[in-house]
Scaffold this active site. Sequence first.
Site, PDB file in Angstrom:
ATOM      1  N   GLY A 125     -73.542  10.639 -15.465  1.00  0.00           N
ATOM      2  CA  GLY A 125     -74.688  11.271 -14.803  1.00  0.00           C
ATOM      3  C   GLY A 125     -75.332  12.358 -15.660  1.00  0.00           C
ATOM      4  N   GLU A 154     -77.612  10.573 -17.788  1.00  0.00           N
ATOM      5  CA  GLU A 154     -78.700  10.071 -16.941  1.00  0.00           C
ATOM      6  C   GLU A 154     -79.655  11.200 -16.541  1.00  0.00           C
ATOM      7  OE1 GLU A 154     -75.554   8.049 -14.605  1.00  0.00           O
ATOM      8  OE2 GLU A 154     -76.986   6.394 -14.512  1.00  0.00           O
ATOM      9  N   ALA A 177     -71.388  12.747 -13.132  1.00  0.00           N
ATOM     10  CA  ALA A 177     -71.341  13.103 -11.717  1.00  0.00           C
ATOM     11  C   ALA A 177     -69.925  13.580 -11.417  1.00  0.00           C
ATOM     12  CB  ALA A 177     -71.684  11.880 -10.874  1.00  0.00           C
ATOM     13  N   GLU A 219     -69.018   5.237 -17.154  1.00  0.00           N
ATOM     14  CA  GLU A 219     -68.651   4.950 -15.758  1.00  0.00           C
ATOM     15  C   GLU A 219     -67.786   3.708 -15.634  1.00  0.00           C
ATOM     16  OE1 GLU A 219     -71.753   5.840 -16.784  1.00  0.00           O
ATOM     17  OE2 GLU A 219     -72.785   7.036 -15.251  1.00  0.00           O
TER      18      GLU A 219
HETATM   19  N1  CO8 Z   1     -66.208  15.226 -12.635  1.00  0.00           N
HETATM   20  C1  CO8 Z   1     -65.368  16.153 -12.159  1.00  0.00           C
HETATM   21  N2  CO8 Z   1     -64.642  16.951 -12.971  1.00  0.00           N
HETATM   22  C2  CO8 Z   1     -64.775  16.787 -14.293  1.00  0.00           C
HETATM   23  C3  CO8 Z   1     -65.632  15.829 -14.847  1.00  0.00           C
HETATM   24  C4  CO8 Z   1     -66.388  15.018 -13.957  1.00  0.00           C
HETATM   25  N3  CO8 Z   1     -67.283  14.103 -14.378  1.00  0.00           N
HETATM   26  N4  CO8 Z   1     -65.549  15.885 -16.196  1.00  0.00           N
HETATM   27  C5  CO8 Z   1     -64.665  16.860 -16.468  1.00  0.00           C
HETATM   28  N5  CO8 Z   1     -64.200  17.406 -15.330  1.00  0.00           N
HETATM   29  C6  CO8 Z   1     -63.226  18.482 -15.180  1.00  0.00           C
HETATM   30  C7  CO8 Z   1     -61.800  18.007 -15.501  1.00  0.00           C
HETATM   31  O1  CO8 Z   1     -61.244  17.361 -14.376  1.00  0.00           O
HETATM   32  C8  CO8 Z   1     -61.130  19.309 -15.842  1.00  0.00           C
HETATM   33  O2  CO8 Z   1     -60.820  19.986 -14.652  1.00  0.00           O
HETATM   34  P1  CO8 Z   1     -59.333  20.577 -14.410  1.00  0.00           P
HETATM   35  O3  CO8 Z   1     -59.196  21.644 -15.458  1.00  0.00           O
HETATM   36  O4  CO8 Z   1     -59.400  21.112 -13.023  1.00  0.00           O
HETATM   37  O5  CO8 Z   1     -58.395  19.456 -14.605  1.00  0.00           O
HETATM   38  C9  CO8 Z   1     -62.232  20.082 -16.543  1.00  0.00           C
HETATM   39  O6  CO8 Z   1     -63.478  19.492 -16.151  1.00  0.00           O
HETATM   40  C10 CO8 Z   1     -62.145  20.018 -18.055  1.00  0.00           C
HETATM   41  O7  CO8 Z   1     -62.126  18.659 -18.419  1.00  0.00           O
HETATM   42  P2  CO8 Z   1     -61.015  18.037 -19.410  1.00  0.00           P
HETATM   43  O8  CO8 Z   1     -59.731  18.777 -19.301  1.00  0.00           O
HETATM   44  O9  CO8 Z   1     -60.965  16.562 -19.168  1.00  0.00           O
HETATM   45  O10 CO8 Z   1     -61.678  18.375 -20.824  1.00  0.00           O
HETATM   46  P3  CO8 Z   1     -61.440  17.605 -22.197  1.00  0.00           P
HETATM   47  O11 CO8 Z   1     -62.078  18.438 -23.250  1.00  0.00           O
HETATM   48  O12 CO8 Z   1     -60.030  17.203 -22.369  1.00  0.00           O
HETATM   49  O13 CO8 Z   1     -62.306  16.221 -22.048  1.00  0.00           O
HETATM   50  C11 CO8 Z   1     -64.220  14.904 -21.421  1.00  0.00           C
HETATM   51  C12 CO8 Z   1     -63.688  16.266 -21.924  1.00  0.00           C
HETATM   52  C13 CO8 Z   1     -63.953  13.835 -22.495  1.00  0.00           C
HETATM   53  C14 CO8 Z   1     -65.712  15.044 -21.187  1.00  0.00           C
HETATM   54  C15 CO8 Z   1     -63.482  14.516 -20.119  1.00  0.00           C
HETATM   55  O14 CO8 Z   1     -63.547  15.622 -19.222  1.00  0.00           O
HETATM   56  C16 CO8 Z   1     -64.058  13.337 -19.400  1.00  0.00           C
HETATM   57  O15 CO8 Z   1     -63.835  12.214 -19.814  1.00  0.00           O
HETATM   58  N6  CO8 Z   1     -64.803  13.552 -18.291  1.00  0.00           N
HETATM   59  C17 CO8 Z   1     -65.315  12.512 -17.454  1.00  0.00           C
HETATM   60  C18 CO8 Z   1     -66.469  11.809 -18.120  1.00  0.00           C
HETATM   61  C19 CO8 Z   1     -66.960  10.693 -17.207  1.00  0.00           C
HETATM   62  O16 CO8 Z   1     -66.261   9.738 -16.938  1.00  0.00           O
HETATM   63  N7  CO8 Z   1     -68.196  10.813 -16.724  1.00  0.00           N
HETATM   64  C20 CO8 Z   1     -68.783   9.847 -15.838  1.00  0.00           C
HETATM   65  C21 CO8 Z   1     -68.566  10.291 -14.431  1.00  0.00           C
HETATM   66  S1  CO8 Z   1     -69.101   9.092 -13.221  1.00  0.00           S
HETATM   67  C22 CO8 Z   1     -70.762   9.285 -13.202  1.00  0.00           C
HETATM   68  O17 CO8 Z   1     -71.326  10.095 -13.868  1.00  0.00           O
HETATM   69  C23 CO8 Z   1     -71.494   8.382 -12.273  1.00  0.00           C
HETATM   70  C24 CO8 Z   1     -72.974   8.724 -12.219  1.00  0.00           C
HETATM   71  C25 CO8 Z   1     -73.654   7.955 -11.166  1.00  0.00           C
HETATM   72  C26 CO8 Z   1     -73.336   8.413  -9.774  1.00  0.00           C
HETATM   73  C27 CO8 Z   1     -74.430   7.978  -8.862  1.00  0.00           C
HETATM   74  C28 CO8 Z   1     -73.888   7.666  -7.491  1.00  0.00           C
HETATM   75  C29 CO8 Z   1     -74.914   6.943  -6.678  1.00  0.00           C
END
Ligand code: CO8
Length: 257
Positions: A108, A111, A65, A131
Amino acid sequence: MSEPSIISERRDRVLLITLNRPGQLNALSADTIAELNALLVPADKDPSLGCIVITGSEKAFAAGADIKEMQDKSYQAMARQDYFAEWETFARLRTPRIAAVNGYALGGGCELMLMCDFAIAGRSARFGLPEIKLGVMPGMGGTQRLPRLVGRALAMDLILTGRTMEADEALAAGLVARLVEDDAVVETALQAAQTIAGYSKPATLLARDAVNRADEVSLSEGTLFERRVFHSLFATSDQREGMTAFVEKRPPVFTGN
Ligand code: CO8
């Protein structure tokens, strides 16, 4: 005007949906689910649509998400909006859905994959529910659907440690149905979708209803439900066509009636 979060393309009886936020690794936003439901709720009623394939990019199916969208929200706002409840509408669609997964399927994104009927993934795909690392927990069905699919122990491991799972482990655990080379993922999913879409739609809809019923009811109730819906397919001309074609040694032509 901002870019759409999804791109859709109709290929005969199959709808291919590509998540389209490459700069955010296809992070799922409120717009994403609004666009998906606006497209799919009416499409779900279209008798000529036999299957849906959902994919992302080479780098990410979806990395979760949208963290930036959620980061400043209060408890009150999350609860009042019932944030992301719309995903339940998506999950309840009846048309069969295949997730075609390359790259990250995290949070997400994983999911969303679990809301599809099955997943076909590339060998370099990565899965996880991280998460917990953000001070929260899965909120789009992960705590409910993941243990049903891979068992409680592995689900607890993934949810509590937030570790990332490689594709081989995901296949062995039953999280994905098939692994193929990365560049063959979408094509393989489209072929599977065309196969499904070529069958009788009442049969595919009821078959997935029956499988999904198993999550809700006892074995005896589930097998009774299965038998009753099996009987109901004898009200279709597709049943007659399928069995007659077998006996006449020719391919069946299903009409969805
Ligand atoms: N949300 C927003 N932006 C994201 C997300 C995300 N989940 N994942 C990546 N991005 C963005 C980064 O911020 C970055 O943007 P910017 O260039 O502007 O800084 C761009 O995408 C590229 O990402 P990275 O530079 O981090 O790329 P890497 O190759 O270094 O890393 C990863 C890739 C490992 C996938 C890393 O991006 C990461 O860890 N992402 C987050 C993963 C995560 O924690 N996901 C869980 C999110 S929470 C969730 O899903 C909750 C679901 C339930 C919600 C329901 C509510 C009721």
